[in-house]
Design a protein around this motif. Structure first.
Motif, PDB file in Angstrom:
ATOM      1  N   LEU A 147       0.824  -1.208   0.000  1.00 64.23           N
ATOM      2  CA  LEU A 147       0.000   0.000   0.000  1.00 64.23           C
ATOM      3  C   LEU A 147       0.858   1.257   0.000  1.00 64.23           C
ATOM      4  O   LEU A 147       0.655   2.162  -0.822  1.00 64.23           O
ATOM      5  N   VAL A 148       1.801   1.317   0.924  1.00 66.44           N
ATOM      6  CA  VAL A 148       2.658   2.500   1.036  1.00 66.44           C
ATOM      7  C   VAL A 148       3.472   2.696  -0.242  1.00 66.44           C
ATOM      8  O   VAL A 148       3.567   3.809  -0.785  1.00 66.44           O
ATOM      9  N   ASP A 149       4.048   1.619  -0.747  1.00 67.84           N
ATOM     10  CA  ASP A 149       4.877   1.695  -1.942  1.00 67.84           C
ATOM     11  C   ASP A 149       4.078   2.180  -3.150  1.00 67.84           C
ATOM     12  O   ASP A 149       4.553   2.996  -3.939  1.00 67.84           O
ATOM     13  N   SER A 150       2.852   1.690  -3.296  1.00 68.53           N
ATOM     14  CA  SER A 150       2.024   2.060  -4.450  1.00 68.53           C
ATOM     15  C   SER A 150       1.608   3.523  -4.404  1.00 68.53           C
ATOM     16  O   SER A 150       1.435   4.158  -5.451  1.00 68.53           O
ATOM     17  N   VAL A 151       1.440   4.054  -3.198  1.00 70.63           N
ATOM     18  CA  VAL A 151       1.038   5.456  -3.058  1.00 70.63           C
ATOM     19  C   VAL A 151       2.245   6.383  -3.201  1.00 70.63           C
ATOM     20  O   VAL A 151       2.171   7.427  -3.868  1.00 70.63           O
ATOM     21  N   VAL A 152       3.348   6.004  -2.600  1.00 69.30           N
ATOM     22  CA  VAL A 152       4.519   6.891  -2.550  1.00 69.30           C
ATOM     23  C   VAL A 152       5.295   6.891  -3.867  1.00 69.30           C
ATOM     24  O   VAL A 152       5.670   7.936  -4.386  1.00 69.30           O
ATOM     25  N   ARG A 153       5.534   5.712  -4.410  1.00 63.58           N
ATOM     26  CA  ARG A 153       6.328   5.632  -5.644  1.00 63.58           C
ATOM     27  C   ARG A 153       5.492   5.990  -6.855  1.00 63.58           C
ATOM     28  O   ARG A 153       4.318   5.645  -6.947  1.00 63.58           O
ATOM     29  N   LYS A 154       6.116   6.672  -7.814  1.00 68.21           N
ATOM     30  CA  LYS A 154       5.409   7.054  -9.031  1.00 68.21           C
ATOM     31  C   LYS A 154       5.162   5.825  -9.907  1.00 68.21           C
ATOM     32  O   LYS A 154       5.910   4.874  -9.893  1.00 68.21           O
ATOM     33  N   GLY A 155       4.091   5.895 -10.676  1.00 70.62           N
ATOM     34  CA  GLY A 155       3.837   4.856 -11.665  1.00 70.62           C
ATOM     35  C   GLY A 155       2.569   4.080 -11.455  1.00 70.62           C
ATOM     36  O   GLY A 155       1.949   3.638 -12.418  1.00 70.62           O
ATOM     37  N   PHE A 156       2.151   3.890 -10.180  1.00 65.16           N
ATOM     38  CA  PHE A 156       0.950   3.083  -9.968  1.00 65.16           C
ATOM     39  C   PHE A 156      -0.313   3.912 -10.156  1.00 65.16           C
ATOM     40  O   PHE A 156      -1.196   3.556 -10.923  1.00 65.16           O
ATOM     41  N   LEU A 157      -0.431   5.009  -9.462  1.00 63.78           N
ATOM     42  CA  LEU A 157      -1.637   5.832  -9.536  1.00 63.78           C
ATOM     43  C   LEU A 157      -1.638   6.766 -10.735  1.00 63.78           C
ATOM     44  O   LEU A 157      -2.696   7.093 -11.262  1.00 63.78           O
ATOM     45  N   GLY A 158      -0.484   7.193 -11.154  1.00 61.70           N
ATOM     46  CA  GLY A 158      -0.425   8.195 -12.209  1.00 61.70           C
ATOM     47  C   GLY A 158      -0.246   7.604 -13.581  1.00 61.70           C
ATOM     48  O   GLY A 158       0.645   6.807 -13.826  1.00 61.70           O
ATOM     49  N   GLY A 159      -1.124   8.007 -14.503  1.00 57.32           N
ATOM     50  CA  GLY A 159      -0.941   7.651 -15.898  1.00 57.32           C
ATOM     51  C   GLY A 159      -1.384   6.273 -16.264  1.00 57.32           C
ATOM     52  O   GLY A 159      -1.198   5.319 -15.540  1.00 57.32           O
ATOM     53  N   SER A 160      -2.002   6.124 -17.409  1.00 59.94           N
ATOM     54  CA  SER A 160      -2.403   4.830 -17.938  1.00 59.94           C
ATOM     55  C   SER A 160      -1.456   4.444 -19.058  1.00 59.94           C
ATOM     56  O   SER A 160      -0.543   5.176 -19.411  1.00 59.94           O
ATOM     57  N   GLY A 161      -1.717   3.308 -19.628  1.00 62.58           N
ATOM     58  CA  GLY A 161      -0.874   2.854 -20.731  1.00 62.58           C
ATOM     59  C   GLY A 161      -0.929   3.772 -21.933  1.00 62.58           C
ATOM     60  O   GLY A 161      -0.047   3.770 -22.768  1.00 62.58           O
ATOM     61  N   ASP A 162      -2.004   4.595 -22.056  1.00 60.71           N
ATOM     62  CA  ASP A 162      -2.123   5.516 -23.175  1.00 60.71           C
ATOM     63  C   ASP A 162      -1.252   6.754 -22.984  1.00 60.71           C
ATOM     64  O   ASP A 162      -0.910   7.439 -23.930  1.00 60.71           O
ATOM     65  N   GLU A 163      -0.906   7.090 -21.727  1.00 67.86           N
ATOM     66  CA  GLU A 163      -0.212   8.328 -21.431  1.00 67.86           C
ATOM     67  C   GLU A 163       1.274   8.119 -21.165  1.00 67.86           C
ATOM     68  O   GLU A 163       2.062   9.042 -21.224  1.00 67.86           O
ATOM     69  N   VAL A 164       1.656   6.922 -20.797  1.00 71.06           N
ATOM     70  CA  VAL A 164       3.048   6.621 -20.470  1.00 71.06           C
ATOM     71  C   VAL A 164       3.548   5.543 -21.415  1.00 71.06           C
ATOM     72  O   VAL A 164       2.870   4.549 -21.649  1.00 71.06           O
ATOM     73  N   ALA A 165       4.736   5.773 -21.979  1.00 69.97           N
ATOM     74  CA  ALA A 165       5.287   4.792 -22.921  1.00 69.97           C
ATOM     75  C   ALA A 165       5.497   3.449 -22.230  1.00 69.97           C
ATOM     76  O   ALA A 165       6.081   3.382 -21.150  1.00 69.97           O
ATOM     77  N   GLU A 166       4.996   2.392 -22.845  1.00 68.43           N
ATOM     78  CA  GLU A 166       5.162   1.064 -22.274  1.00 68.43           C
ATOM     79  C   GLU A 166       6.609   0.603 -22.428  1.00 68.43           C
ATOM     80  O   GLU A 166       7.260   0.885 -23.428  1.00 68.43           O
ATOM     81  N   LYS A 167       7.099  -0.099 -21.402  1.00 69.24           N
ATOM     82  CA  LYS A 167       8.465  -0.610 -21.416  1.00 69.24           C
ATOM     83  C   LYS A 167       8.426  -2.125 -21.250  1.00 69.24           C
ATOM     84  O   LYS A 167       7.641  -2.639 -20.452  1.00 69.24           O
TER      85      LYS A 167
ATOM     86  N   LEU B 248       3.639  -4.204 -13.641  1.00 69.66           N
ATOM     87  CA  LEU B 248       3.197  -3.877 -14.993  1.00 69.66           C
ATOM     88  C   LEU B 248       2.752  -2.429 -15.106  1.00 69.66           C
ATOM     89  O   LEU B 248       2.932  -1.786 -16.144  1.00 69.66           O
ATOM     90  N   ARG B 249       2.163  -1.894 -14.037  1.00 70.73           N
ATOM     91  CA  ARG B 249       1.775  -0.481 -14.037  1.00 70.73           C
ATOM     92  C   ARG B 249       2.994   0.399 -14.238  1.00 70.73           C
ATOM     93  O   ARG B 249       2.959   1.383 -14.977  1.00 70.73           O
ATOM     94  N   ARG B 250       4.076   0.060 -13.587  1.00 71.83           N
ATOM     95  CA  ARG B 250       5.288   0.878 -13.705  1.00 71.83           C
ATOM     96  C   ARG B 250       5.988   0.671 -15.036  1.00 71.83           C
ATOM     97  O   ARG B 250       6.946   1.378 -15.353  1.00 71.83           O
ATOM     98  N   ARG B 251       5.506  -0.287 -15.802  1.00 69.51           N
ATOM     99  CA  ARG B 251       6.007  -0.462 -17.171  1.00 69.51           C
ATOM    100  C   ARG B 251       5.071   0.228 -18.176  1.00 69.51           C
ATOM    101  O   ARG B 251       5.205   0.036 -19.378  1.00 69.51           O
ATOM    102  N   GLY B 252       4.101   0.996 -17.659  1.00 68.45           N
ATOM    103  CA  GLY B 252       3.218   1.755 -18.529  1.00 68.45           C
ATOM    104  C   GLY B 252       1.973   1.027 -18.981  1.00 68.45           C
ATOM    105  O   GLY B 252       1.232   1.523 -19.829  1.00 68.45           O
TER     106      GLY B 252
END
Length: 269
Positions: free
Chosen positions: A118-138, A171-175
């Motif tokens: 929970l803490v990691d998903s809220v604090v680190r970027k990538g989970f809540l912000g941006g979908s696959g359409d907005e962030v380049a998939e890696k 996978l979220r952090r991969r866009g």
């Protein structure tokens, strides 16, 4: 006893929904329910039984959801292979280790892992912000697919969580969008479920109980599947791909929070 069976059927319905929407084929939802049911009846090996039964449920639920996702074209090979093979290797190690772990340790680690996620998903970027359409998939790196896969399998099988709580944030952090990440969480949970169930079913509890194979409770599994199997196709038809990406991510974290509270409550009760 009948009351607990009815409760597990209801929990099974919830599990069917979470399997489709969040990629939880069992894990976080079924472990607290089975733990409470066993603790209130026989009381012996409650956490081991809950984790083992959870992995057995995931075999069926994750398979059912994987077939449905494949038909909808939601599965992508580059995110499923070769990490799936390494997850299976780690799962066998994790399930074997869990057989030797004390009940209290499993309970504490289960609670701790949800809290950290929970803490990691809220604090680190990538989970809540941006979908696959907005962030380049890696693509997944070689290290992530190999060593990361073994680690995911080991932790998931040890705690009976299936792996979705590890693979969805990955996978979220991969866009990848939430819809895509949760759809692929089910096939990625299958090696954990299969390896874990085999190890737990072959285990020999100190005090075996009727209606169990090893640590797997057949009664609890039947009740849970009675609720989940009819629910999965309905949820897939009504909910899959229809939830806004950010709302989907927030709901995922809210569910983890609810489960965290439930497991803390059972630990202090």
């Amino acid at each position: 006893m009948i009351g607990f069976i009815l409760l597990l059927v209801v929990v099974g319905c919830v599990t069917g929904i979470t399997t489709v929407v969040f990629g939880f084929g069992g894990g976080f939802v079924t472990v607290p329910a089975v733990y409470a049911a066993v603790e209130a009846t026989s009381g012996a090996d409650a956490m081991h039984t809950a984790i083992a039964t959870s992995t057995a449920i995931m075999v069926v639920n994750a398979s059912w959801a994987t077939i449905a996702s494949a038909r909808l074209g939601q599965l992508r090979r580059e995110y499923l292979w070769p990490i799936t093979a390494f997850i299976a290797m780690g799962a066998a190690l994790g399930a074997f280790a869990a057989n030797w772990a004390p009940e209290l340790l499993l309970h504490i680690l289960f609670v701790a892992y949800i809290a950290i996620t929970l803490v990691d998903s809220v604090v680190r970027k990538g989970f809540l912000g941006g979908s696959g359409d907005e962030v380049a998939e890696k693509p997944l790196s070689t290290t992530t697919s190999t060593l990361g896969g073994v680690g995911i399998g080991a932790v998931a099988a040890f705690l009976g969580i299936g792996g979705s709580v590890l693979t969805v944030p990955l996978l979220r952090r991969r866009g990848v969008s939430m819809a895509g990440a949760t759809a692929m969480a089910n096939p990625l949970s299958l090696p954990v479920a299969i390896a874990g169930t085999a190890v737990y079913a072959l285990a020999t509890p100190a005090a075996p109980h009727p209606g169990q194979i090893g640590y797997v409770s057949l009664i609890a599994a039947a009740a849970l599947l009675g609720g989940s199997l009819p629910t999965i196709p309905v949820a897939k038809r009504l909910l899959a791909g229809r939830i806004p990406d950010r709302a989907h991510a927030v709901a995922y974290l809210i569910l983890l929070g609810i489960i965290l509270i439930a497991m803390i409550a059972t630990m202090v009760a």
